[in-house]
Design a protein around this motif. Structure first.
Motif, PDB file in Angstrom:
ATOM      1  N   TYR A   1       0.830  -1.208   0.000  1.00 51.07           N
ATOM      2  CA  TYR A   1       0.000   0.000   0.000  1.00 51.07           C
ATOM      3  C   TYR A   1       0.863   1.255   0.000  1.00 51.07           C
ATOM      4  N   HIS A   2       1.869   1.299   0.862  1.00 52.94           N
ATOM      5  CA  HIS A   2       2.717   2.484   0.961  1.00 52.94           C
ATOM      6  C   HIS A   2       3.546   2.702  -0.300  1.00 52.94           C
ATOM      7  N   LEU A   3       3.947   1.611  -0.972  1.00 56.45           N
ATOM      8  CA  LEU A   3       4.688   1.758  -2.221  1.00 56.45           C
ATOM      9  C   LEU A   3       3.788   2.354  -3.305  1.00 56.45           C
ATOM     10  N   VAL A   4       2.553   1.886  -3.390  1.00 54.79           N
ATOM     11  CA  VAL A   4       1.598   2.448  -4.348  1.00 54.79           C
ATOM     12  C   VAL A   4       1.418   3.939  -4.069  1.00 54.79           C
ATOM     13  N   GLU A   5       1.259   4.287  -2.800  1.00 56.45           N
ATOM     14  CA  GLU A   5       1.093   5.682  -2.405  1.00 56.45           C
ATOM     15  C   GLU A   5       2.320   6.512  -2.788  1.00 56.45           C
ATOM     16  N   GLU A   6       3.495   5.935  -2.562  1.00 49.94           N
ATOM     17  CA  GLU A   6       4.750   6.622  -2.894  1.00 49.94           C
ATOM     18  C   GLU A   6       4.845   6.895  -4.394  1.00 49.94           C
ATOM     19  N   ILE A   7       4.513   5.895  -5.197  1.00 44.32           N
ATOM     20  CA  ILE A   7       4.606   6.040  -6.656  1.00 44.32           C
ATOM     21  C   ILE A   7       3.577   7.048  -7.168  1.00 44.32           C
TER      22      ILE A   7
ATOM     23  N   THR B   1       4.662  -2.603 -18.856  1.00 42.56           N
ATOM     24  CA  THR B   1       3.299  -2.544 -18.332  1.00 42.56           C
ATOM     25  C   THR B   1       3.047  -1.209 -17.636  1.00 42.56           C
ATOM     26  N   PHE B   2       4.000  -0.752 -16.856  1.00 40.16           N
ATOM     27  CA  PHE B   2       3.872   0.537 -16.181  1.00 40.16           C
ATOM     28  C   PHE B   2       3.676   1.664 -17.204  1.00 40.16           C
ATOM     29  N   ASN B   3       4.558   1.708 -18.197  1.00 37.49           N
ATOM     30  CA  ASN B   3       4.502   2.785 -19.184  1.00 37.49           C
ATOM     31  C   ASN B   3       3.195   2.792 -19.963  1.00 37.49           C
ATOM     32  N   SER B   4       2.661   1.619 -20.224  1.00 38.27           N
ATOM     33  CA  SER B   4       1.429   1.538 -21.017  1.00 38.27           C
ATOM     34  C   SER B   4       0.176   1.806 -20.197  1.00 38.27           C
ATOM     35  N   THR B   5       0.342   1.916 -18.882  1.00 39.53           N
ATOM     36  CA  THR B   5      -0.822   2.154 -18.022  1.00 39.53           C
ATOM     37  C   THR B   5      -0.681   3.426 -17.174  1.00 39.53           C
ATOM     38  N   GLY B   6       0.187   4.329 -17.632  1.00 33.24           N
ATOM     39  CA  GLY B   6       0.211   5.654 -17.024  1.00 33.24           C
ATOM     40  C   GLY B   6       1.238   5.910 -15.949  1.00 33.24           C
ATOM     41  N   THR B   7       2.158   4.941 -15.709  1.00 30.73           N
ATOM     42  CA  THR B   7       3.208   5.154 -14.712  1.00 30.73           C
ATOM     43  C   THR B   7       4.561   5.197 -15.421  1.00 30.73           C
ATOM     44  N   PRO B   8       5.185   6.371 -15.553  1.00 32.68           N
ATOM     45  CA  PRO B   8       6.466   6.471 -16.252  1.00 32.68           C
ATOM     46  C   PRO B   8       7.537   5.597 -15.591  1.00 32.68           C
ATOM     47  N   ALA B   9       8.168   4.740 -16.391  1.00 32.85           N
ATOM     48  CA  ALA B   9       9.152   3.806 -15.838  1.00 32.85           C
ATOM     49  C   ALA B   9      10.289   3.600 -16.830  1.00 32.85           C
TER      50      ALA B   9
ATOM     51  N   GLN C   1      16.701  -6.039   3.579  1.00 33.08           N
ATOM     52  CA  GLN C   1      17.079  -5.262   4.759  1.00 33.08           C
ATOM     53  C   GLN C   1      17.388  -3.798   4.424  1.00 33.08           C
ATOM     54  N   GLN C   2      17.840  -3.561   3.195  1.00 34.57           N
ATOM     55  CA  GLN C   2      18.208  -2.199   2.783  1.00 34.57           C
ATOM     56  C   GLN C   2      17.066  -1.452   2.103  1.00 34.57           C
ATOM     57  N   SER C   3      15.941  -2.109   1.877  1.00 30.79           N
ATOM     58  CA  SER C   3      14.842  -1.514   1.112  1.00 30.79           C
ATOM     59  C   SER C   3      13.854  -0.770   1.999  1.00 30.79           C
ATOM     60  N   ASP C   4      13.276   0.261   1.431  1.00 28.31           N
ATOM     61  CA  ASP C   4      12.236   1.015   2.137  1.00 28.31           C
ATOM     62  C   ASP C   4      10.891   0.292   2.077  1.00 28.31           C
ATOM     63  N   TYR C   5      10.673  -0.449   0.999  1.00 27.53           N
ATOM     64  CA  TYR C   5       9.442  -1.201   0.819  1.00 27.53           C
ATOM     65  C   TYR C   5       9.778  -2.601   0.313  1.00 27.53           C
ATOM     66  N   ILE C   6       9.184  -3.603   0.935  1.00 31.75           N
ATOM     67  CA  ILE C   6       9.467  -4.991   0.580  1.00 31.75           C
ATOM     68  C   ILE C   6       8.205  -5.671   0.070  1.00 31.75           C
ATOM     69  N   LEU C   7       8.257  -6.182  -1.177  1.00 32.46           N
ATOM     70  CA  LEU C   7       7.172  -6.995  -1.719  1.00 32.46           C
ATOM     71  C   LEU C   7       7.687  -8.427  -1.760  1.00 32.46           C
ATOM     72  N   ASP C   8       7.090  -9.253  -0.942  1.00 28.86           N
ATOM     73  CA  ASP C   8       7.562 -10.621  -0.722  1.00 28.86           C
ATOM     74  C   ASP C   8       7.044 -11.573  -1.804  1.00 28.86           C
TER      75      ASP C   8
ATOM     76  N   ALA D   1      -2.941  -1.905  -9.513  1.00 30.23           N
ATOM     77  CA  ALA D   1      -3.316  -1.055  -8.375  1.00 30.23           C
ATOM     78  C   ALA D   1      -3.087   0.418  -8.719  1.00 30.23           C
ATOM     79  N   LEU D   2      -1.966   0.703  -9.346  1.00 31.76           N
ATOM     80  CA  LEU D   2      -1.667   2.080  -9.753  1.00 31.76           C
ATOM     81  C   LEU D   2      -2.653   2.558 -10.811  1.00 31.76           C
ATOM     82  N   LEU D   3      -2.948   1.683 -11.752  1.00 32.23           N
ATOM     83  CA  LEU D   3      -3.889   2.002 -12.829  1.00 32.23           C
ATOM     84  C   LEU D   3      -5.243   2.420 -12.266  1.00 32.23           C
ATOM     85  N   GLU D   4      -5.743   1.613 -11.345  1.00 30.74           N
ATOM     86  CA  GLU D   4      -7.073   1.903 -10.789  1.00 30.74           C
ATOM     87  C   GLU D   4      -7.052   3.136  -9.889  1.00 30.74           C
ATOM     88  N   CYS D   5      -5.969   3.337  -9.167  1.00 30.49           N
ATOM     89  CA  CYS D   5      -5.861   4.528  -8.318  1.00 30.49           C
ATOM     90  C   CYS D   5      -5.809   5.797  -9.157  1.00 30.49           C
TER      91      CYS D   5
END
Length: 321
Positions: free
Chosen positions: A34-40, A65-73, A134-141, A172-176
């Motif tokens: 959730y926080h990563l989506v919010e950050e992006i 996929t990001f670029n084609s759905t509105g998230t510059p990557a 351990q070094q990441s701000d957000y972890i997707l397992d 999630a980003l697309l729908e948000c």
């Protein structure tokens, strides 16, 4: 050589193993997602996605996929990053690193450089106790129990899990963002999917001839007009007001019904209730009407007046079907 049934069993086992791993991911989602989506969503910069080996290939797909759905990557190979490509990362960018182990040598070199630049780091990782996690701000397992590979070596289930998590993030980003089909078409103008979303009837009908005859035109003139314009149809009009339509099929039915047709005119054999479509309609809607009525062309109108013809072949040519 294995038997056909053995080969099918291997394929089924692979699909079951990978599908179960994807299903298990849902239980691993937490507030980091959730926080990563919010950050992006609040990001002023871009999302830089990186990895090595098979993870790098999955990273490229997620970027697409990001670029084609509105998230510059942007994709950045982790090995190339330490040889000059680190310049890709700008202020306000966020990096997502993909890795199964989280201990890859290239990543261990890259992460301190990201930390020095104060760059936000997220990971899609198969070991939440790894150096990367351990070094990441957000972890997707995306930890898995086993690879589909019988030796538990070749990245199979692990890369599928990475891909699925990337898709979950993209959707999630697309729908948000309330990303619409119209937005999608902007990023896919050359593909058949995009064409279904933006191509208008007039874009295709304007390229065709505009067959038409007067209601009092002779059958000979009707046949000549249909033959000349090569669309299998002619509109019967009076001062551009559509009165009816005559198709190849109407001519055949006329010949079955009448022995002599020298005295007949266009108005005698026309269909006075032709199937029409407005010129500003989407071309894909023309296809739906053609399928519904089992026909190959439609009369195109503009403000109720005759404007041209759209043919099934026009849709085929554009790859809409």
């Amino acid at each position: 050589m294995k038997s056909p049934q053995e080969i099918l069993d291997i394929a089924k086992r692979t699909l079951v193993t990978e599908s179960q791993a994807i299903l298990n991911l849902s239980s691993k989602l937490n507030h980091d997602f959730y926080h990563l989506v919010e950050e992006i969503l609040n990001l002023k910069g871009r999302v830089i996605i990186t990895g090595v080996g098979k993870s790098a290939i999955i990273a490229q797909k997620i970027v697409a996929t990001f670029n084609s759905t509105g998230t510059p990557a942007i994709f950045m190979h982790a090995a190339d990053a330490i040889h000059g490509d680190l310049g890709i990362i700008q202020k306000d960018d966020l990096v997502i690193c993909l890795s199964k182990s989280g201990h890859t040598a290239e990543i261990k070199v890259l992460i301190p450089l990201l930390k020095q630049a104060d760059t936000k780091l997220a990971c899609i990782v198969g070991d939440i106790n790894s150096y990367l996690a351990q070094q990441s701000d957000y972890i997707l397992d995306v930890t898995i129990e086993t690879e589909a590979c019988p030796h538990n070596l070749a990245p199979t289930t692990s890369t599928t899990a990475q891909l699925a998590m990337g898709d979950a993030l993209a959707v999630a980003l697309l729908e948000c963002r309330a990303f619409t089909s119209a937005d999608f078409a902007k990023y896919h103008p050359g593909g058949s999917l995009g064409k279904r979303l933006y191509l208008k009837v007039q874009d295709l009908s304007s390229l065709n001839e505009k067959p038409e005859v007067h209601p009092d035109a002779s059958i000979r003139d009707v046949i000549l007009e249909i033959t000349k314009k090569r669309l299998g149809v002619v509109a019967v009009t009076l001062e551009n007001d559509l009165k009816g339509v005559i198709t190849d099929g109407d001519l055949r039915r006329m010949m079955e019904k009448f022995t002599y047709f020298e005295e007949l005119s266009a108005k005698d054999i026309m269909n006075a209730q032709p199937k029409t479509i407005a010129n500003d309609e989407l071309a894909v809607n023309a296809l739906k009407l053609m399928k519904q009525y089992n026909i190959t062309q439609l009369i195109v109108t503009q403000n109720g007046n005759y404007n041209g013809v759209i043919h099934l072949h026009d849709l085929l040519k554009e790859g809409i079907i």
